[in-house]
Design a protein around this motif. Structure first.
Motif, PDB file in Angstrom:
ATOM      1  N   ALA A  57       0.880  -1.206  -0.098  1.00 58.34           N
ATOM      2  CA  ALA A  57      -0.036  -0.058  -0.110  1.00 58.34           C
ATOM      3  C   ALA A  57       0.851   1.302   0.164  1.00 58.34           C
ATOM      4  CB  ALA A  57      -1.037  -0.028   1.386  1.00 58.34           C
ATOM      5  N   TRP A  58       1.921   1.227   0.806  1.00 57.38           N
ATOM      6  CA  TRP A  58       2.786   2.329   0.809  1.00 57.38           C
ATOM      7  C   TRP A  58       3.496   2.690  -0.330  1.00 57.38           C
ATOM      8  CZ3 TRP A  58       3.721   6.145   4.554  1.00 57.38           C
ATOM      9  CH2 TRP A  58       4.923   7.063   4.264  1.00 57.38           C
ATOM     10  N   PHE A  59       4.104   1.491  -0.882  1.00 56.79           N
ATOM     11  CA  PHE A  59       4.976   1.743  -2.020  1.00 56.79           C
ATOM     12  C   PHE A  59       4.056   2.093  -3.666  1.00 56.79           C
ATOM     13  CE2 PHE A  59       8.192  -0.997   0.220  1.00 56.79           C
ATOM     14  CZ  PHE A  59       8.778  -0.108   0.549  1.00 56.79           C
ATOM     15  N   SER A  60       2.864   1.588  -3.528  1.00 55.34           N
ATOM     16  CA  SER A  60       2.297   1.745  -4.831  1.00 55.34           C
ATOM     17  C   SER A  60       1.547   3.315  -4.658  1.00 55.34           C
ATOM     18  CB  SER A  60       0.845   0.992  -4.515  1.00 55.34           C
ATOM     19  OG  SER A  60       0.146   1.157  -3.638  1.00 55.34           O
ATOM     20  N   ALA A  61       1.580   3.842  -3.404  1.00 50.70           N
ATOM     21  CA  ALA A  61       1.254   5.075  -3.182  1.00 50.70           C
ATOM     22  C   ALA A  61       2.620   6.235  -3.762  1.00 50.70           C
ATOM     23  CB  ALA A  61       0.674   5.509  -1.961  1.00 50.70           C
ATOM     24  N   ALA A  62       3.467   5.701  -3.088  1.00 47.50           N
ATOM     25  CA  ALA A  62       4.885   6.428  -3.540  1.00 47.50           C
ATOM     26  C   ALA A  62       5.273   6.488  -4.936  1.00 47.50           C
ATOM     27  CB  ALA A  62       5.976   5.825  -2.332  1.00 47.50           C
ATOM     28  N   PHE A  63       4.799   5.412  -5.631  1.00 46.70           N
ATOM     29  CA  PHE A  63       5.566   5.009  -6.966  1.00 46.70           C
ATOM     30  C   PHE A  63       4.349   4.883  -7.934  1.00 46.70           C
ATOM     31  CE2 PHE A  63       8.768   3.269  -4.236  1.00 46.70           C
ATOM     32  CZ  PHE A  63       9.831   4.000  -4.572  1.00 46.70           C
ATOM     33  N   PRO A  64       3.534   6.157  -8.231  1.00 46.14           N
ATOM     34  CA  PRO A  64       2.214   6.060  -8.836  1.00 46.14           C
ATOM     35  C   PRO A  64       2.367   5.531 -10.457  1.00 46.14           C
ATOM     36  CG  PRO A  64       2.774   8.285  -8.541  1.00 46.14           C
ATOM     37  CD  PRO A  64       3.692   7.501  -7.484  1.00 46.14           C
ATOM     38  N   ALA A  65       3.338   5.618 -10.977  1.00 45.01           N
ATOM     39  CA  ALA A  65       3.751   5.289 -12.270  1.00 45.01           C
ATOM     40  C   ALA A  65       4.017   3.869 -12.476  1.00 45.01           C
ATOM     41  CB  ALA A  65       4.996   6.005 -13.023  1.00 45.01           C
ATOM     42  N   LEU A  66       4.310   3.100 -11.152  1.00 48.07           N
ATOM     43  CA  LEU A  66       4.606   1.572 -11.409  1.00 48.07           C
ATOM     44  C   LEU A  66       3.554   1.095 -10.731  1.00 48.07           C
ATOM     45  CD1 LEU A  66       8.044   1.608  -9.504  1.00 48.07           C
ATOM     46  CD2 LEU A  66       7.573   1.001 -11.846  1.00 48.07           C
ATOM     47  N   THR A  67       3.085  -0.106 -11.614  1.00 47.88           N
ATOM     48  CA  THR A  67       2.030  -1.024 -11.279  1.00 47.88           C
ATOM     49  C   THR A  67       2.614  -1.953 -10.243  1.00 47.88           C
ATOM     50  OG1 THR A  67       0.805  -0.812 -13.242  1.00 47.88           O
ATOM     51  CG2 THR A  67       0.242  -2.920 -12.088  1.00 47.88           C
ATOM     52  N   TRP A  68       2.051  -2.167  -8.634  1.00 51.58           N
ATOM     53  CA  TRP A  68       2.382  -2.925  -7.936  1.00 51.58           C
ATOM     54  C   TRP A  68       1.670  -4.381  -7.714  1.00 51.58           C
ATOM     55  CZ3 TRP A  68       6.847  -0.915  -5.417  1.00 51.58           C
ATOM     56  CH2 TRP A  68       7.329  -2.047  -4.257  1.00 51.58           C
ATOM     57  N   GLN A  69       2.417  -5.347  -8.005  1.00 56.48           N
ATOM     58  CA  GLN A  69       1.636  -6.478  -7.711  1.00 56.48           C
ATOM     59  C   GLN A  69       2.010  -7.111  -6.440  1.00 56.48           C
ATOM     60  OE1 GLN A  69      -0.619  -8.613  -9.868  1.00 56.48           O
ATOM     61  NE2 GLN A  69      -0.798  -9.317  -7.621  1.00 56.48           N
ATOM     62  N   PRO A  70       1.099  -7.204  -5.482  1.00 56.84           N
ATOM     63  CA  PRO A  70       1.467  -8.010  -3.989  1.00 56.84           C
ATOM     64  C   PRO A  70       1.232  -9.576  -4.342  1.00 56.84           C
ATOM     65  CG  PRO A  70      -0.519  -6.793  -3.856  1.00 56.84           C
ATOM     66  CD  PRO A  70       0.105  -6.445  -5.352  1.00 56.84           C
ATOM     67  N   THR A  71       1.928 -10.263  -3.612  1.00 55.25           N
ATOM     68  CA  THR A  71       1.735 -11.719  -3.594  1.00 55.25           C
ATOM     69  C   THR A  71       1.827 -12.286  -2.217  1.00 55.25           C
ATOM     70  OG1 THR A  71       4.069 -12.449  -4.075  1.00 55.25           O
ATOM     71  CG2 THR A  71       2.523 -11.977  -5.983  1.00 55.25           C
ATOM     72  N   ASP A  72       1.204 -13.794  -1.836  1.00 54.85           N
ATOM     73  CA  ASP A  72       1.640 -14.264  -1.000  1.00 54.85           C
ATOM     74  C   ASP A  72       1.240 -15.467  -1.046  1.00 54.85           C
ATOM     75  OD1 ASP A  72       2.488 -12.989   2.246  1.00 54.85           O
ATOM     76  OD2 ASP A  72       2.031 -14.913   2.158  1.00 54.85           O
ATOM     77  N   ARG A  73       1.669 -16.526  -0.267  1.00 49.12           N
ATOM     78  CA  ARG A  73       1.087 -17.861  -0.358  1.00 49.12           C
ATOM     79  C   ARG A  73       0.113 -18.302   0.900  1.00 49.12           C
ATOM     80  NH1 ARG A  73       5.482 -22.436   1.657  1.00 49.12           N
ATOM     81  NH2 ARG A  73       5.419 -21.994   3.871  1.00 49.12           N
TER      82      ARG A  73
END
Length: 216
Positions: A57-73
């Motif tokens: 959530a933090w980094f996607s807001a900090a880098f709006p030109a990047l698409t952030w794909q979170p994952t977990d198992r």
């Protein structure tokens, strides 16, 4: 229990660990500063073991030109990421995907411009680190970066007492866990066309390590 100042809650396996708010809150600013020097200006970032999704959530807001794909198992972590995404204002934060780092051939993405794993490989079996390198070699675009953050063992560098105690605690909990030897990690990268681009000292005896995917 010995707790590293920058380490998430490891009541679950690290690949599915749920990062504590205090740890994420402390380290997100210095990690963001480090990422600004190495992430592309635009493109897709795959975050492995996103935990509760606080960094996503933090980094996607900090880098709006990047698409952030979170994952977990871990299903509980995935639910927490989804809830955090629903409350976020960042349109570039994607819905979380199930990903087991140790099974790179089953990763749900075919390509990425960058891969990020924060406080993960020391709280997971060595197979997870091997999987990250294999997966990075498979899906990173040439010139793409793999960023690892956390504590490491380095030859000729005395382990800080807090890290030594943390390492002993991890190994007592699970013999397959523990601070990774940087030379062993680097040896893995050499067979997967990943070249070390930076070693960045970080707060609380952590490192930011950046590898770049070499071109054919």
């Amino acid at each position: 229990m010995v707790v590293s100042p920058e380490t998430p809650d490891w009541s679950k396996n690290a690949e599915g660990s749920i990062c504590s708010a205090s740890a994420a809150g402390r380290n997100r600013a210095p990690i963001e500063a480090m990422l600004r020097d190495w992430l592309p200006l635009s493109g897709l970032v795959l975050e492995i073991a996103s935990g509760a999704g606080e960094h996503a959530a933090w980094f996607s807001a900090a880098f709006p030109a990047l698409t952030w794909q979170p994952t977990d198992r871990d299903p509980e972590a995935l639910a927490m990421i989804a809830a955090r995404r629903a409350a976020a204002v960042a349109a570039n934060l994607l819905a979380p995907l199930t990903l087991d780092a140790a099974m790179p051939r089953a990763w749900p993405l075919r390509r990425a411009d960058a891969i990020v794993a924060i406080n993960m490989i020391h709280i997971a079996p060595w197979a997870a680190t091997q999987g990250i390198m294999q997966g990075a070699a498979r899906i990173l675009e040439p010139g793409g970066v793999l960023v690892l953050y956390g504590p490491f063992r380095e030859p000729g560098v005395t382990l800080a007492p807090s890290n030594a105690a943390f390492d002993a605690d991890l190994r007592a909990r699970n013999p397959e866990w523990g601070l990774r030897d940087l030379q062993a990690v680097a040896a893995l990268t050499q067979s997967h066309r990943l070249e070390l681009a930076a070693r960045v000292p970080m707060p609380a005896n952590n490192l930011g390590l950046v590898w770049r995917r070499s071109r054919p």
